[in-house]
Design a protein around this motif. Structure first.
Motif, PDB file in Angstrom:
ATOM      1  N   LYS A 194       3.741   0.564  12.932  1.00  0.00           N
ATOM      2  CA  LYS A 194       3.657   1.857  12.800  1.00  0.00           C
ATOM      3  C   LYS A 194       2.070   2.044  12.055  1.00  0.00           C
ATOM      4  O   LYS A 194       1.745   1.304  11.156  1.00  0.00           O
ATOM      5  CB  LYS A 194       4.541   2.570  12.142  1.00  0.00           C
ATOM      6  CG  LYS A 194       5.820   2.661  12.881  1.00  0.00           C
ATOM      7  CD  LYS A 194       7.043   3.626  12.067  1.00  0.00           C
ATOM      8  CE  LYS A 194       8.311   3.365  12.584  1.00  0.00           C
ATOM      9  NZ  LYS A 194       8.875   2.198  12.590  1.00  0.00           N
ATOM     10  N   THR A 195       1.299   3.215  12.486  1.00  0.00           N
ATOM     11  CA  THR A 195       0.424   3.803  12.030  1.00  0.00           C
ATOM     12  C   THR A 195       0.408   4.061  10.844  1.00  0.00           C
ATOM     13  O   THR A 195       1.621   5.119  10.375  1.00  0.00           O
ATOM     14  CB  THR A 195      -0.707   4.626  12.922  1.00  0.00           C
ATOM     15  OG1 THR A 195       0.143   5.892  12.973  1.00  0.00           O
ATOM     16  CG2 THR A 195      -0.696   3.906  14.266  1.00  0.00           C
ATOM     17  N   ARG A 230      -0.991  -2.065   2.331  1.00  0.00           N
ATOM     18  CA  ARG A 230      -1.569  -0.979   3.340  1.00  0.00           C
ATOM     19  C   ARG A 230      -1.931   0.317   2.623  1.00  0.00           C
ATOM     20  O   ARG A 230      -2.197   1.482   3.275  1.00  0.00           O
ATOM     21  CB  ARG A 230      -0.683  -0.590   4.535  1.00  0.00           C
ATOM     22  CG  ARG A 230      -0.201  -1.878   5.303  1.00  0.00           C
ATOM     23  CD  ARG A 230       0.495  -1.461   6.391  1.00  0.00           C
ATOM     24  NE  ARG A 230       0.176  -0.507   7.297  1.00  0.00           N
ATOM     25  CZ  ARG A 230       0.728  -0.014   8.632  1.00  0.00           C
ATOM     26  NH1 ARG A 230       2.070  -0.437   8.562  1.00  0.00           N
ATOM     27  NH2 ARG A 230       0.001   0.903   9.388  1.00  0.00           N
ATOM     28  N   GLN A 231      -1.981   0.338   1.383  1.00  0.00           N
ATOM     29  CA  GLN A 231      -2.288   1.420   0.595  1.00  0.00           C
ATOM     30  C   GLN A 231      -3.319   2.251   0.701  1.00  0.00           C
ATOM     31  O   GLN A 231      -3.441   3.383   0.829  1.00  0.00           O
ATOM     32  CB  GLN A 231      -2.423   0.938  -1.087  1.00  0.00           C
ATOM     33  CG  GLN A 231      -2.622   2.257  -2.017  1.00  0.00           C
ATOM     34  CD  GLN A 231      -2.306   1.935  -3.423  1.00  0.00           C
ATOM     35  OE1 GLN A 231      -2.217   0.852  -3.868  1.00  0.00           O
ATOM     36  NE2 GLN A 231      -3.209   2.850  -4.193  1.00  0.00           N
ATOM     37  N   SER A 232      -4.558   1.425   1.140  1.00  0.00           N
ATOM     38  CA  SER A 232      -5.907   2.209   1.412  1.00  0.00           C
ATOM     39  C   SER A 232      -5.765   3.126   2.583  1.00  0.00           C
ATOM     40  O   SER A 232      -6.328   4.059   2.979  1.00  0.00           O
ATOM     41  CB  SER A 232      -7.039   0.897   1.370  1.00  0.00           C
ATOM     42  OG  SER A 232      -6.907   0.014   2.624  1.00  0.00           O
ATOM     43  N   GLU A 233      -4.989   2.317   3.641  1.00  0.00           N
ATOM     44  CA  GLU A 233      -4.575   2.883   4.744  1.00  0.00           C
ATOM     45  C   GLU A 233      -3.888   4.373   4.754  1.00  0.00           C
ATOM     46  O   GLU A 233      -4.177   5.400   5.205  1.00  0.00           O
ATOM     47  CB  GLU A 233      -3.896   2.179   6.058  1.00  0.00           C
ATOM     48  CG  GLU A 233      -4.521   0.972   6.545  1.00  0.00           C
ATOM     49  CD  GLU A 233      -3.390   0.241   7.235  1.00  0.00           C
ATOM     50  OE1 GLU A 233      -3.035   1.000   8.338  1.00  0.00           O
ATOM     51  OE2 GLU A 233      -3.433  -0.853   7.229  1.00  0.00           O
ATOM     52  N   PHE A 234      -2.823   4.492   3.907  1.00  0.00           N
ATOM     53  CA  PHE A 234      -1.997   5.155   3.529  1.00  0.00           C
ATOM     54  C   PHE A 234      -2.765   6.430   2.848  1.00  0.00           C
ATOM     55  O   PHE A 234      -2.912   7.594   3.044  1.00  0.00           O
ATOM     56  CB  PHE A 234      -0.997   4.862   2.484  1.00  0.00           C
ATOM     57  CG  PHE A 234       0.009   4.131   3.227  1.00  0.00           C
ATOM     58  CD1 PHE A 234       0.286   4.335   4.480  1.00  0.00           C
ATOM     59  CD2 PHE A 234       0.755   2.891   2.603  1.00  0.00           C
ATOM     60  CE1 PHE A 234       1.591   3.385   5.057  1.00  0.00           C
ATOM     61  CE2 PHE A 234       1.517   2.307   3.072  1.00  0.00           C
ATOM     62  CZ  PHE A 234       2.212   2.625   4.409  1.00  0.00           C
ATOM     63  N   GLU A 235      -3.937   6.080   2.008  1.00  0.00           N
ATOM     64  CA  GLU A 235      -4.626   7.149   1.130  1.00  0.00           C
ATOM     65  C   GLU A 235      -5.409   7.997   2.094  1.00  0.00           C
ATOM     66  O   GLU A 235      -5.588   8.789   2.142  1.00  0.00           O
ATOM     67  CB  GLU A 235      -5.266   6.584  -0.055  1.00  0.00           C
ATOM     68  CG  GLU A 235      -4.462   5.908  -0.854  1.00  0.00           C
ATOM     69  CD  GLU A 235      -5.373   5.443  -2.206  1.00  0.00           C
ATOM     70  OE1 GLU A 235      -6.324   6.057  -2.673  1.00  0.00           O
ATOM     71  OE2 GLU A 235      -4.981   4.251  -2.716  1.00  0.00           O
ATOM     72  N   ASP A 236      -6.197   7.208   3.053  1.00  0.00           N
ATOM     73  CA  ASP A 236      -7.045   7.716   3.976  1.00  0.00           C
ATOM     74  C   ASP A 236      -6.363   8.854   4.919  1.00  0.00           C
ATOM     75  O   ASP A 236      -6.730   9.793   5.134  1.00  0.00           O
ATOM     76  CB  ASP A 236      -7.564   6.691   4.975  1.00  0.00           C
ATOM     77  CG  ASP A 236      -8.651   5.663   4.158  1.00  0.00           C
ATOM     78  OD1 ASP A 236      -9.226   6.221   3.294  1.00  0.00           O
ATOM     79  OD2 ASP A 236      -9.171   4.667   4.590  1.00  0.00           O
TER      80      ASP A 236
END
Length: 309
Positions: A194-195, A230-236
């Motif tokens: 999932k994205t 994937r924290q940086s993805e979540f933050e963005d």
């Protein structure tokens, strides 16, 4: 009697969809004409449940004013968590287990709320009170909803009513709830495909806290370390969603369903982030804070935030 739609909250979880199905079934037995619908597609866990019990997925709607004049709400009451044009119809019934906020009607209504772990637990009691037999399939669905909302009876929101309901419904559904429940919870924790955008929106609710628009999402996992990669993805994704929708603060609770711990990723106004840290008495480091023993958004996340704000 005119037809009414029955539905749970936006970004529906298992209880939101199951409660709509179960309450519609009960109300139809009591003489109403209702249809269970959903305010969004079912998540992976809910798909597992519907497939397991061979239940047709309710149709998804995004507005109601052009379909009916009255509706019944389950698993929510706050306007911002409901269909956008909720103010164009009459709300005749509510069955819920959350706080009451931003809710008003122009006419008297039936309202049943209890501080239990799951709306489906209340519905189990309502079936009994009305002496309506619960079909095996509906029992399995309601059992699944209670397992989902209470994390297999491990959540602090769990009450004796929830425990009793699980035992009875498991018998009716002919299911080993421990074995089935673990499989069901794991079915909803596969996040790799999932994205980040999908994950932060799959189980998210918006709250008005002290005049601030606060978005709180929750993702269940069985491997917390893998999710935090994937924290940086979540933050963005959280920052983009906040900019688009006007959220002052966006919190993502990543909950390990096996050990009942949560790590929260935090984005938003710095002063509001300070309030978050004070609410949980934990420092925010690297845009996140660890919350051991926290699994419930309703009981362990929203109340301390509301008090702080």
């Amino acid at each position: 009697m005119a037809k009414e739609l029955v539905f749970g909250h936006l970004n529906p979880d298992t209880d939101a969809i199951v409660a709509a199905i179960a309450y519609s079934q009960l109300q139809n037995q009591l003489g109403y004409e209702t249809e269970a619908v959903a305010l969004g597609e079912p998540n992976d866990e809910t798909k597992f449940v519907l497939d397991y019990f061979d239940q047709e997925t309710p149709r998804v709607i995004d507005k109601i004013g052009d379909q009916v004049q009255a509706v019944m709400l389950v698993d929510h009451n706050e306007a911002q968590q409901s269909v956008p044009d909720i103010d164009t119809v009459a709300v005749t019934h509510v069955v819920d287990h959350h706080r009451i906020a931003n809710f008003k009607t122009t006419s008297p209504l039936f309202y049943h709320a209890e501080p239990v772990g799951c709306t489906s637990t209340i519905l189990w009691k309502m079936y009994n009170e009305n002496e309506v037999q619960i079909p095996q399939k509906i029992a399995g669905l309601m059992l699944s909803a209670i397992i989902s909302d209470t994390l297999l009876l491990k959540s602090p929101t769990t009450t004796d009513d929830d425990r009793q309901a699980v035992q009875v419904l498991a018998d009716v559904a002919n299911v080993d709830y421990q074995d089935y429940g673990l499989k069901m919870l794991k079915a909803g924790t596969n996040i790799a495909a999932k994205t980040a955008e999908d994950l932060i929106d799959a189980d998210a609710k918006t709250f008005d806290m002290g005049g601030h628009n606060v978005r709180i999402a929750q993702v269940n996992v069985v491997d917390l370390a893998e999710a935090l990669e994937r924290q940086s993805e979540f933050e963005d994704a959280m920052k983009q969603s906040s900019q688009t929708n006007g959220y002052d603060l966006f919190l993502l609770a990543i909950t390990n369903v096996l050990d009942s711990d949560t790590t929260m990723v935090v984005t938003g106004d710095n002063d509001l982030q300070t309030k978050v840290a004070k609410a949980f008495n934990h420092d925010i480091e690297n845009s996140r804070l660890d919350l051991p023993g926290v699994v419930s958004r309703k009981k362990q996340i929203v109340p301390p935030l509301q008090q702080q704000f």
